[in-house]
Design a protein around this motif. Sequence first.
Motif, mmCIF file in Angstrom:
data_model
loop_
_atom_site.group_PDB
_atom_site.id
_atom_site.type_symbol
_atom_site.label_atom_id
_atom_site.label_comp_id
_atom_site.label_asym_id
_atom_site.label_seq_id
_atom_site.Cartn_x
_atom_site.Cartn_y
_atom_site.Cartn_z
ATOM 1 N N GLY A 1 -0.728 86.042 15.589
ATOM 2 C CA GLY A 1 0.595 85.452 15.774
ATOM 3 C C GLY A 1 0.596 83.990 15.402
ATOM 4 O O GLY A 1 -0.456 83.393 15.117
ATOM 5 N N THR A 2 1.794 83.403 15.414
ATOM 6 C CA THR A 2 1.935 81.985 15.048
ATOM 7 C C THR A 2 2.661 81.179 16.113
ATOM 8 O O THR A 2 2.951 80.000 15.903
ATOM 9 C CB THR A 2 2.725 81.876 13.722
ATOM 10 O OG1 THR A 2 4.009 82.496 13.899
ATOM 11 C CG2 THR A 2 1.970 82.548 12.588
ATOM 12 N N ALA B 1 -8.034 80.893 16.406
ATOM 13 C CA ALA B 1 -8.585 81.693 15.313
ATOM 14 C C ALA B 1 -7.664 82.842 14.939
ATOM 15 O O ALA B 1 -7.747 83.374 13.818
ATOM 16 C CB ALA B 1 -9.954 82.227 15.716
ATOM 17 N N SER B 2 -6.769 83.223 15.847
ATOM 18 C CA SER B 2 -5.823 84.313 15.576
ATOM 19 C C SER B 2 -4.458 83.792 15.134
ATOM 20 O O SER B 2 -3.489 84.560 15.101
ATOM 21 C CB SER B 2 -5.663 85.189 16.820
ATOM 22 O OG SER B 2 -6.897 85.792 17.173
ATOM 23 N N PHE C 1 -11.867 89.699 23.832
ATOM 24 C CA PHE C 1 -10.903 89.049 22.937
ATOM 25 C C PHE C 1 -9.800 90.019 22.538
ATOM 26 O O PHE C 1 -8.616 89.656 22.493
ATOM 27 C CB PHE C 1 -11.604 88.531 21.675
ATOM 28 C CG PHE C 1 -12.468 87.336 21.931
ATOM 29 C CD1 PHE C 1 -12.297 86.563 23.071
ATOM 30 C CD2 PHE C 1 -13.464 86.960 21.039
ATOM 31 C CE1 PHE C 1 -13.078 85.456 23.316
ATOM 32 C CE2 PHE C 1 -14.253 85.849 21.276
ATOM 33 C CZ PHE C 1 -14.067 85.101 22.420
ATOM 34 N N ASP C 2 -10.195 91.244 22.232
ATOM 35 C CA ASP C 2 -9.184 92.232 21.832
ATOM 36 C C ASP C 2 -8.160 92.427 22.935
ATOM 37 O O ASP C 2 -6.951 92.482 22.681
ATOM 38 C CB ASP C 2 -9.857 93.567 21.506
ATOM 39 C CG ASP C 2 -10.429 93.583 20.097
ATOM 40 O OD1 ASP C 2 -10.154 92.622 19.338
ATOM 41 O OD2 ASP C 2 -11.147 94.536 19.753
ATOM 42 N N ILE D 1 -11.070 80.412 25.283
ATOM 43 C CA ILE D 1 -9.780 81.076 25.055
ATOM 44 C C ILE D 1 -8.993 80.342 23.968
ATOM 45 O O ILE D 1 -8.380 80.967 23.090
ATOM 46 C CB ILE D 1 -8.975 81.139 26.373
ATOM 47 C CG1 ILE D 1 -9.690 82.041 27.388
ATOM 48 C CG2 ILE D 1 -7.561 81.645 26.116
ATOM 49 C CD1 ILE D 1 -9.041 82.042 28.765
ATOM 50 N N ARG D 2 -9.024 79.012 24.031
ATOM 51 C CA ARG D 2 -8.316 78.241 22.999
ATOM 52 C C ARG D 2 -8.860 78.554 21.611
ATOM 53 O O ARG D 2 -8.105 78.761 20.662
ATOM 54 C CB ARG D 2 -8.450 76.743 23.291
ATOM 55 C CG ARG D 2 -7.821 75.854 22.204
ATOM 56 C CD ARG D 2 -8.045 74.373 22.490
ATOM 57 N NE ARG D 2 -9.448 74.052 22.657
ATOM 58 C CZ ARG D 2 -10.313 73.934 21.641
ATOM 59 N NH1 ARG D 2 -9.924 74.125 20.396
ATOM 60 N NH2 ARG D 2 -11.576 73.619 21.883
#
Length: 585
Positions: A461-462, A484-485, A570-571, A478-479
């Motif tokens: 996502g953005t 990274a995503s 993470f998933d 977490i950051r």
Amino acid sequence: MVGAREVYRRGSASDWVAEADVGGAGVAARLRVAPRPEVLARVRGHLPQVILVAGIAMALLLAFSVGLAQAAVRRADEARESEERYRRFFEADLAGAIVTDPEGHLLDANPAALRMFGLDSVASFADRRISSLYAQPEQRPELMAQFLAKGRADQIELDMRRADGRPLHVLANMVARRDAEGNILEFQWFLIDITDKRRVEVQLRQAQKMEAIGRLAGGVAHDFNNLLGVITGYGELLERDLSEDHPGRRRLREIRRAAESAAALTRQLLTFSRQQALETRVLDLNEIVPNAEKMLRRLIGEDIELVMTLAPDLGHVRADAGQIEQVIMNLAINARDAMPKGGKLMIETSNVDLDERYLATHPSVLKPGPYIMVAVSDTGHGMDADTIAHMFEPFFTTKEKGKGTGLGLATVYGIVQQSGGTVNVYSEAGHGTSFKVYLPRVDDEAAQIRAAEGEVLAPRGTETILLVEDSESLREMIREVLEASGYTVNEADTPEAAARTVSTKGAATSLLLTDVIMPGLSGPDLAARLAATNSRARVLYISGYTDEMIGSRGRGLDPGTNFLQKPFTFDALLRKVRDVLDAPS
């Protein structure tokens, strides 16, 4: 009645005689009055007067005799009434009453005492001594010491035995009946059966102990969850950075595997402490149990016969399907380990109605009503009383070193308790064991159990995310994952810093990702401030605690609140973030 008869005989003066027969109430006597000769010689000229005086004397004597006889009758009647009154009281008393001689031989007992000891009649006490009824003979000197010091024994708790050998716990008072010289004629015992009271007290102490252990386990699991989250998270990041043929990947996989095993242990601790998040729905246990059959047969081996008896009209329960499967698996494994040489494992389902009488002898949080019962029984070596007392405690195990974690039955206990039910165990050494799980019956239709969907790539996502987490290492990890995503991340280490970020960047924030319990401002309070600035922003709570434990601290989450339990992969994080952002308004 008392009667009297006067007889006068006349002859010579010396033969003047007055006689009377007195009888009644078992008393018979003849009264006789005759004048002495010298008296007759002096009063011969006054014979009529003498006869009059003698008659008066006779009347007085007769009246006195009648009074004595009547008093004797009254005393006999009063004694008889007192005896009958005592016997009625003795027979009707709800407390057990026993009479023994000074040597302890049993002389008498009322019906309550006979019922208490499981005997049919007083004759059943023949040739018995009170000492034969003690389960712990060493308690008798304590009782006699109090009697010698005070002249009686009051409120002494004794462990005794019924005629069939079952334990009997009584509260005893003892007094002595003495003769005029103070010698003891008999001992009188008054007993109150406190067996059920003692059982309830033991179960209450056990429940309190389990609750205390659960709180400790929950707190430890929360702290471990934060640490494990960092270990597994950075392990994932490192593995992504290494090429497939890099020798470090194997080592990272071992690190992650160990961390995942540790996370599984913390989940079991949370389950035991009734703090694990559950996905409850209405279930038909007649679907759950057969679905587990194939796995069970692999677990128990070929030398154990598996028998399933499922009630055809079984009702439904509201529970977490995966957790109920875990209960059945853990109980089956426990049964398997109890039958090293083979045997029979029986699983049964049925509808039951628990009434107040049953619950009074099996104390729990349950209320009278309809329940679903799942019984898992085996023909193994069984358990003794000491093992039963500790079997649900975390890390308690009777297995040899290196086999088992000691969390299997603790997990069962936690799942069942959190699902609103209870679990009872029936076991004797050498005679097998039966666990009976009771879950509240519901009238709703059962949900369909769907197979798990195949793995898909974690979404990206953005959007802009405000991350609030007081654990620095976990926050940074977490950051890194979110950035990274593709997400933009603003982070804060305290609620106060987050509040400042909300006031300056709240309008641009799409998602608040926050811990729940923090010093000062809580996660829900922070979410309320963000809503005042940006009503469209979504909120996702993360915590090592569960919503139940969070609620116990006064910061409960509303039903349906977005929540992610630590530790997470993470998933799992990325999917949950995407689900919350994409959910309809």
